[in-house]
Structure formats: C-alpha cells, structure tokens
Design a protein around this motif. Structure first.
Motif, mmCIF file in Angstrom:
data_model
loop_
_atom_site.group_PDB
_atom_site.id
_atom_site.type_symbol
_atom_site.label_atom_id
_atom_site.label_comp_id
_atom_site.label_asym_id
_atom_site.label_seq_id
_atom_site.Cartn_x
_atom_site.Cartn_y
_atom_site.Cartn_z
ATOM 1 N N GLY A 57 77.588 21.312 20.829
ATOM 2 C CA GLY A 57 78.820 20.479 20.946
ATOM 3 C C GLY A 57 79.668 22.129 19.848
ATOM 4 N N PRO A 58 80.456 22.724 19.440
ATOM 5 C CA PRO A 58 81.037 23.763 19.473
ATOM 6 C C PRO A 58 80.770 24.053 17.813
ATOM 7 N N VAL A 59 80.452 25.281 17.712
ATOM 8 C CA VAL A 59 79.308 25.461 16.376
ATOM 9 C C VAL A 59 80.356 25.846 15.266
ATOM 10 N N VAL A 60 79.919 26.205 14.018
ATOM 11 C CA VAL A 60 81.186 25.702 12.822
ATOM 12 C C VAL A 60 78.840 26.839 11.495
ATOM 13 N N ASP A 61 80.061 27.503 10.936
ATOM 14 C CA ASP A 61 79.734 27.489 9.497
ATOM 15 C C ASP A 61 78.757 26.307 8.656
ATOM 16 N N GLN A 62 77.671 26.799 8.394
ATOM 17 C CA GLN A 62 76.483 25.183 8.299
ATOM 18 C C GLN A 62 76.761 25.246 6.639
ATOM 19 N N ALA A 63 77.635 26.475 5.883
ATOM 20 C CA ALA A 63 77.026 26.940 4.527
ATOM 21 C C ALA A 63 78.894 25.710 3.723
ATOM 22 N N ASN A 64 79.626 25.773 5.466
ATOM 23 C CA ASN A 64 80.799 24.437 4.765
ATOM 24 C C ASN A 64 80.358 23.092 4.591
ATOM 25 N N ILE A 65 78.865 22.575 5.499
ATOM 26 C CA ILE A 65 78.650 21.179 5.259
ATOM 27 C C ILE A 65 77.247 21.738 4.060
#
Length: 307
Positions: A278-286
């Motif tokens: 799926g779409p990628v997101v900045d993992q620092a937000n996780i």
C-alpha cells in the motif's frame, strides 16, 4: 543536487535489484546503470537480458560481494567516474548459517544487510564518487509485521553496546531466529542512514522499503520449510490478503524514493502500520525511535567499530 543520470545497484542480477535496473533504463535521462553483483556468470546473464528487454546498452557490471568489505573496497577502487545515486538493495536472511560470524566479527545476516553497505557508502564518499542520493532498502520488519510473524525489534536502551550486540549476534544467541534478527539488522541500518543524512547534508540519504514483495530473492536462503511458506505458499496467498505485492511494485518504490525530492533525506518510508503493502508513509510518525538523534548516532558509532 545533481539530476540523477547514473545509478549503481547492489544485488542487481535478480529480484528487486534487477527489476529496478530495468525500470531505470526505461526512464528518460538515465544514461548508465551499474549492476553490482558478486557472481560474474549471473551478472553477465542479467546484463544480456536487461539489454534485450530495454533495448538499451547502458548497463555495466561491477563485481562486488557486499558480505566481504575487502571486495567492496576493491570494487570502489576500480571505479573511475562519479555516480549520481546508489540503491543499497542487496540483502536477505544470511544464507545457511545466518548467525555465524564473518572475519569482521558480525553475523552473516548483518554482513549481508548492513555492514557491506556501510563500507560501500564510506568508500564512495571518501573518493567523492557519489553526487546526489543514496537509497537503502529498508523493511517494515524494522518496525515489526505481526501478521507475518515478525515482531517489533525490542531495543532495551539503544546504546552503542546494544547495537554492537545486534551486529555480532550476542543479543540473540547462536539459535536466533533469522526472521527476527533480520528486523534488527534493518532497524540498525535505518538509524545509520538517519545519522549519515545529518553528517553529509549535500547527499540525500533515503530509506525506502520495497514492501512485501512476491518473487524476491531475499528469502532464498531460508530453511526449506520457511522458504516454501514465504516464497511459494505465501507468494500465492499473501497477495490476496494485501501482505505482498509484485516485484514491479517494490522496485517502483525504489525509483520513487530515488527520483522524487518529496522523499526527504534522513527519513524512512514504508507501508502504513499493519501491512507491508500500500501507500508509503514516514515511519517516524509510527515509531519515534527512528528519528531519535541519540539512537541514530549510537547505531552509527557501533557500526564504525566493525567497518
């Protein structure tokens, strides 16, 4: 930042590396793709096939074994021209003896996924051979994929000594599960990339996970039953449940991270929580650990004791 025209890819004769090379050759403006491979026969076969598939004669073989720092340094010493970008793609589960130590004092799985790439980047920077972007093939395993049996890597305190214990395997013992130690290796490299981005602001350091990719060569060295589950059974069933996508989709993530400046230096991009597609997101937000400067520096300091 220079416009990217030349790219070196490690592990380029198969799977994601080969597909990234193919997709790059079809992009306008790309004039050279270096295939960094350890097996000359497989490298030549890949080069011939890529030339036929793309209709372009822009591929050059660089013989390099990322598990062997001597081989990496020798390969860089042979380079005579600058390279705009590097995709640090080579990796996997460490062969038949993933927890055995190399002559550099790290486990095979750590050498394959991390140490060789650290040596490569250092050698390129020392000779001022890379001009624009370094992209590391991250993994959702660095933050855990419970639905695939990969638990979140559990750092006790994120000290230099802890990262050294990840590198030499003492954190896990001789029977450490390679599916888990793989996640710790990917986490360590992701943190190292963050530290490098701050130390070398003229170069983009982007960590991009290709996601759960069916048909990749990364799990070829797993024990027989796990290999069957991941590569054959999983390769059929997991895409149906959103747990894997095609090698074409995984390689496209590399190209997005490499060529799209919206992906910021020092950041780790991967799928949203729960799935490796799926779409990628900045993992620092996780996971805030990924952007913690002290933890990044500790990971890098630990690596410097082996590289």
């Amino acid at each position: 930042m220079n416009q990217i025209q030349s790219v070196l890819i490690t592990g380029a004769n198969a799977g994601l590396g080969r597909e990234a090379a193919r997709q790059l050759a079809l992009r306008k403006g790309i004039s050279k793709v270096y295939l960094a491979c350890r097996n000359p026969t497989k490298a030549k076969a890949a080069k011939t096939a890529l030339e036929r598939e793309t209709g372009r004669n822009i591929f050059e073989i660089v013989l390099m074994d990322v598990t062997d720092p001597v081989s990496v340094r020798a390969a860089v010493a042979e380079l005579s021209t600058q390279i705009d970008a590097v995709i640090l793609n080579a990796g996997g589960t460490g062969g038949q003896n993933p927890n055995s130590l190399t002559s550099d004092g790290v486990t095979n799985i750590f050498a394959t996924n991390v140490l060789g790439h650290v040596v490569l980047v250092d050698a390129l920077l020392e000779r001022q051979l890379v001009t624009s972007t370094i992209l590391y093939a991250g993994s959702e395993a660095a933050r855990g994929i419970p639905k695939m049996g990969m638990h979140r890597p559990d750092l006790s305190d994120g000290t230099v000594d802890e990262f050294k214990s990840i590198a030499d395997g003492s954190k896990f013992g001789p029977e450490g599960d390679p599916m888990q130690t793989y996640g710790y290796a990917k986490l360590t490299a992701t943190l190292w990339m963050g530290a490098m981005a701050r130390q070398h602001p003229h170069i983009r350091f982007v960590t991009m996970s290709p996601g759960g990719t069916a048909g990749t060569a990364g799990f070829d060295d797993l024990p027989l039953m796990k290999r069957i589950v991941f590569k054959h059974v999983g390769g059929v069933l997991m895409p149906l449940f959103g747990m894997m996508h095609s090698v074409e989709a995984g390689a496209k993530r590399y190209l997005d991270g490499l060529l799209n400046p919206e992906f910021k230096t020092g950041h780790f991009y991967a799928s949203q929580i729960g799935y490796p597609t799926g779409p990628v997101v900045d993992q620092a937000n996780i996971d805030g650990t990924l952007s913690d400067i002290t933890t990044q520096d500790n990971a890098q300091q630990a690596l410097r004791q082996f590289a």
